[in-house]
Design a protein around this motif. Structure first.
Motif, PDB file in Angstrom:
ATOM      1  N   THR A 173     -25.221 -38.108  24.602  1.00 45.62           N
ATOM      2  CA  THR A 173     -24.438 -37.983  22.968  1.00 45.62           C
ATOM      3  C   THR A 173     -24.484 -36.908  22.300  1.00 45.62           C
ATOM      4  OG1 THR A 173     -23.935 -40.451  23.243  1.00 45.62           O
ATOM      5  CG2 THR A 173     -22.838 -39.027  21.953  1.00 45.62           C
ATOM      6  N   LYS A 174     -23.807 -35.282  22.108  1.00 44.99           N
ATOM      7  CA  LYS A 174     -23.683 -35.384  20.973  1.00 44.99           C
ATOM      8  C   LYS A 174     -22.801 -35.405  20.033  1.00 44.99           C
ATOM      9  CE  LYS A 174     -24.625 -31.715  25.236  1.00 44.99           C
ATOM     10  NZ  LYS A 174     -23.670 -29.970  25.994  1.00 44.99           N
ATOM     11  N   PHE A 175     -23.786 -34.908  19.166  1.00 46.15           N
ATOM     12  CA  PHE A 175     -22.596 -34.871  17.224  1.00 46.15           C
ATOM     13  C   PHE A 175     -22.422 -33.771  17.371  1.00 46.15           C
ATOM     14  CE2 PHE A 175     -26.160 -38.455  17.830  1.00 46.15           C
ATOM     15  CZ  PHE A 175     -25.515 -39.681  16.924  1.00 46.15           C
ATOM     16  N   PRO A 176     -21.010 -33.650  16.781  1.00 50.36           N
ATOM     17  CA  PRO A 176     -20.426 -32.660  15.909  1.00 50.36           C
ATOM     18  C   PRO A 176     -21.778 -31.599  14.915  1.00 50.36           C
ATOM     19  CG  PRO A 176     -19.380 -34.233  15.300  1.00 50.36           C
ATOM     20  CD  PRO A 176     -20.243 -34.600  16.109  1.00 50.36           C
TER      21      PRO A 176
ATOM     22  N   SER B  42     -26.465  -1.861   7.433  1.00 51.08           N
ATOM     23  CA  SER B  42     -25.804  -3.161   8.002  1.00 51.08           C
ATOM     24  C   SER B  42     -25.178  -3.133   6.456  1.00 51.08           C
ATOM     25  CB  SER B  42     -26.626  -4.512   7.968  1.00 51.08           C
ATOM     26  OG  SER B  42     -27.630  -4.488   6.491  1.00 51.08           O
ATOM     27  N   THR B  43     -24.230  -4.703   6.391  1.00 49.61           N
ATOM     28  CA  THR B  43     -23.467  -4.507   4.792  1.00 49.61           C
ATOM     29  C   THR B  43     -24.081  -5.306   3.664  1.00 49.61           C
ATOM     30  OG1 THR B  43     -23.099  -7.187   6.101  1.00 49.61           O
ATOM     31  CG2 THR B  43     -21.257  -5.876   6.753  1.00 49.61           C
ATOM     32  N   GLY B  44     -25.418  -5.506   3.839  1.00 58.90           N
ATOM     33  CA  GLY B  44     -26.731  -6.101   3.050  1.00 58.90           C
ATOM     34  C   GLY B  44     -26.022  -7.637   3.286  1.00 58.90           C
ATOM     35  N   ASN B  45     -25.886  -8.248   3.894  1.00 55.65           N
ATOM     36  CA  ASN B  45     -25.738 -10.021   3.537  1.00 55.65           C
ATOM     37  C   ASN B  45     -26.770 -10.371   4.611  1.00 55.65           C
ATOM     38  OD1 ASN B  45     -24.387 -10.617   1.732  1.00 55.65           O
ATOM     39  ND2 ASN B  45     -22.404  -8.755   3.393  1.00 55.65           N
ATOM     40  N   GLU B  46     -27.741  -9.472   5.898  1.00 59.97           N
ATOM     41  CA  GLU B  46     -28.870  -9.998   6.519  1.00 59.97           C
ATOM     42  C   GLU B  46     -29.574 -10.838   6.243  1.00 59.97           C
ATOM     43  OE1 GLU B  46     -29.964  -6.376   4.851  1.00 59.97           O
ATOM     44  OE2 GLU B  46     -28.129  -6.763   6.328  1.00 59.97           O
ATOM     45  N   ASN B  47     -29.695 -11.545   4.812  1.00 64.25           N
ATOM     46  CA  ASN B  47     -30.363 -12.356   4.252  1.00 64.25           C
ATOM     47  C   ASN B  47     -29.632 -13.862   3.893  1.00 64.25           C
ATOM     48  OD1 ASN B  47     -32.845 -11.480   4.668  1.00 64.25           O
ATOM     49  ND2 ASN B  47     -32.607 -10.558   3.087  1.00 64.25           N
ATOM     50  N   SER B  48     -28.067 -13.859   3.784  1.00 65.14           N
ATOM     51  CA  SER B  48     -26.876 -14.837   3.137  1.00 65.14           C
ATOM     52  C   SER B  48     -27.091 -15.457   4.158  1.00 65.14           C
ATOM     53  CB  SER B  48     -25.985 -13.805   3.049  1.00 65.14           C
ATOM     54  OG  SER B  48     -26.148 -12.752   1.903  1.00 65.14           O
ATOM     55  N   ARG B  49     -27.340 -17.071   4.513  1.00 65.51           N
ATOM     56  CA  ARG B  49     -26.919 -17.363   5.391  1.00 65.51           C
ATOM     57  C   ARG B  49     -26.128 -19.468   5.419  1.00 65.51           C
ATOM     58  NH1 ARG B  49     -31.232 -21.326   5.562  1.00 65.51           N
ATOM     59  NH2 ARG B  49     -32.699 -20.077   4.029  1.00 65.51           N
ATOM     60  N   VAL B  50     -26.494 -19.545   6.008  1.00 64.75           N
ATOM     61  CA  VAL B  50     -25.549 -21.382   5.641  1.00 64.75           C
ATOM     62  C   VAL B  50     -26.831 -22.060   7.496  1.00 64.75           C
ATOM     63  CG1 VAL B  50     -23.552 -21.205   5.296  1.00 64.75           C
ATOM     64  CG2 VAL B  50     -24.246 -21.043   7.534  1.00 64.75           C
ATOM     65  N   THR B  51     -26.913 -22.763   6.743  1.00 63.44           N
ATOM     66  CA  THR B  51     -27.500 -23.773   7.547  1.00 63.44           C
ATOM     67  C   THR B  51     -26.795 -24.435   9.112  1.00 63.44           C
ATOM     68  OG1 THR B  51     -29.621 -23.710   6.072  1.00 63.44           O
ATOM     69  CG2 THR B  51     -30.049 -25.453   8.058  1.00 63.44           C
ATOM     70  N   LEU B  52     -27.472 -24.405  10.323  1.00 57.10           N
ATOM     71  CA  LEU B  52     -27.117 -25.271  11.004  1.00 57.10           C
ATOM     72  C   LEU B  52     -27.137 -26.340  11.691  1.00 57.10           C
ATOM     73  CD1 LEU B  52     -23.890 -25.714  12.345  1.00 57.10           C
ATOM     74  CD2 LEU B  52     -24.987 -24.110  14.364  1.00 57.10           C
ATOM     75  N   MET B  53     -26.807 -27.598  11.282  1.00 56.90           N
ATOM     76  CA  MET B  53     -27.448 -28.620  11.716  1.00 56.90           C
ATOM     77  C   MET B  53     -27.206 -28.971  13.151  1.00 56.90           C
ATOM     78  SD  MET B  53     -29.573 -32.006  10.217  1.00 56.90           S
ATOM     79  CE  MET B  53     -29.422 -33.431  10.424  1.00 56.90           C
ATOM     80  N   LEU B  54     -28.092 -29.677  14.083  1.00 56.48           N
ATOM     81  CA  LEU B  54     -27.926 -30.113  15.936  1.00 56.48           C
ATOM     82  C   LEU B  54     -28.193 -31.011  16.251  1.00 56.48           C
ATOM     83  CD1 LEU B  54     -27.231 -26.306  17.637  1.00 56.48           C
ATOM     84  CD2 LEU B  54     -25.359 -27.326  16.795  1.00 56.48           C
ATOM     85  N   ALA B  55     -27.353 -32.363  16.310  1.00 64.09           N
ATOM     86  CA  ALA B  55     -28.120 -33.078  17.097  1.00 64.09           C
ATOM     87  C   ALA B  55     -27.405 -34.308  18.258  1.00 64.09           C
ATOM     88  CB  ALA B  55     -27.919 -34.381  15.484  1.00 64.09           C
ATOM     89  N   CYS B  56     -28.544 -34.814  19.257  1.00 62.59           N
ATOM     90  CA  CYS B  56     -28.155 -35.367  20.082  1.00 62.59           C
ATOM     91  C   CYS B  56     -28.904 -36.858  20.363  1.00 62.59           C
ATOM     92  CB  CYS B  56     -27.964 -34.478  21.664  1.00 62.59           C
ATOM     93  SG  CYS B  56     -29.914 -34.273  22.046  1.00 62.59           S
ATOM     94  N   LEU B  57     -28.354 -37.460  21.158  1.00 63.78           N
ATOM     95  CA  LEU B  57     -28.898 -38.853  21.945  1.00 63.78           C
ATOM     96  C   LEU B  57     -29.474 -38.283  22.507  1.00 63.78           C
ATOM     97  CD1 LEU B  57     -26.849 -40.872  19.900  1.00 63.78           C
ATOM     98  CD2 LEU B  57     -28.318 -40.521  19.139  1.00 63.78           C
ATOM     99  N   ALA B  58     -31.011 -40.035  22.971  1.00 62.13           N
ATOM    100  CA  ALA B  58     -31.177 -39.622  24.250  1.00 62.13           C
ATOM    101  C   ALA B  58     -30.515 -39.579  25.428  1.00 62.13           C
ATOM    102  CB  ALA B  58     -32.640 -40.410  24.359  1.00 62.13           C
ATOM    103  N   ASP B  59     -29.465 -40.334  25.553  1.00 69.46           N
ATOM    104  CA  ASP B  59     -28.200 -40.947  26.215  1.00 69.46           C
ATOM    105  C   ASP B  59     -27.601 -39.538  27.127  1.00 69.46           C
ATOM    106  OD1 ASP B  59     -26.405 -40.909  24.112  1.00 69.46           O
ATOM    107  OD2 ASP B  59     -25.959 -43.316  24.601  1.00 69.46           O
TER     108      ASP B  59
END
Length: 146
Positions: free
Chosen positions: A132-135, A113-130
């Motif tokens: 609605t999906k947030f970006p 691999s390139t050696g970046n398998e531990n480099s990351r960003v965190t993605l947050m996903l959210a939605c409402l019960a009705d």
């Protein structure tokens, strides 16, 4: 780097082009790739890892939690657009595939691999019960405090 059947098929098409073979005479099909791998003693090998197991009473805990939320919603008359859920998941810069083409019979399969398998960003996903999906919300790591 992991080698997939698609990579083999694309490389075969590059070689065919270099050899000036007309595209009507050779098609890098799935069947051709499978037979070529069999002729050369190659197979798809999976990288092994341990998976987390769910607790034995997972289903009961889930149903209990759902009943609790429904009871609270009825008791306090929460509207669906006021109830939400969010979760964070890591997105790695280098995510090597778990399958590669390798010689049959080998006990271990090393994937470079390139050696970046531990480099990351965190993605947050959210939605409402009705519904609605947030970006998506991207959380970047920073070494220095602004």
């Amino acid at each position: 780097m992991p080698i997939t059947r698609a990579v083999i098929q694309l490389k075969a098409l590059e070689i065919v082009k270099e050899l000036n073979i007309p595209p009507t005479e050779f098609k890098s099909s799935f069947g051709w790739c499978r037979r070529m791998m069999r002729r050369n003693g190659l197979s798809l090998r999976r990288r092994t890892s341990l998976a987390q197991r769910l607790p034995s009473d997972f289903r009961e805990k889930l149903l209990s939690y759902q009943r609790y939320v429904i009871k609270l919603r009825k008791k306090h008359s929460y509207p669906l657009d006021q109830m939400g859920n969010a979760d964070q998941t890591p997105v790695f810069f280098d995510m090597p595939t778990s399958v590669t083409v390798h010689k049959k019979g080998n006990k271990s399969v090393i994937v470079r691999s390139t050696g970046n398998e531990n480099s990351r960003v965190t993605l947050m996903l959210a939605c409402l019960a009705d519904g609605t999906k947030f970006p998506p919300y991207l959380i970047l790591k920073r070494k220095t405090v602004p």
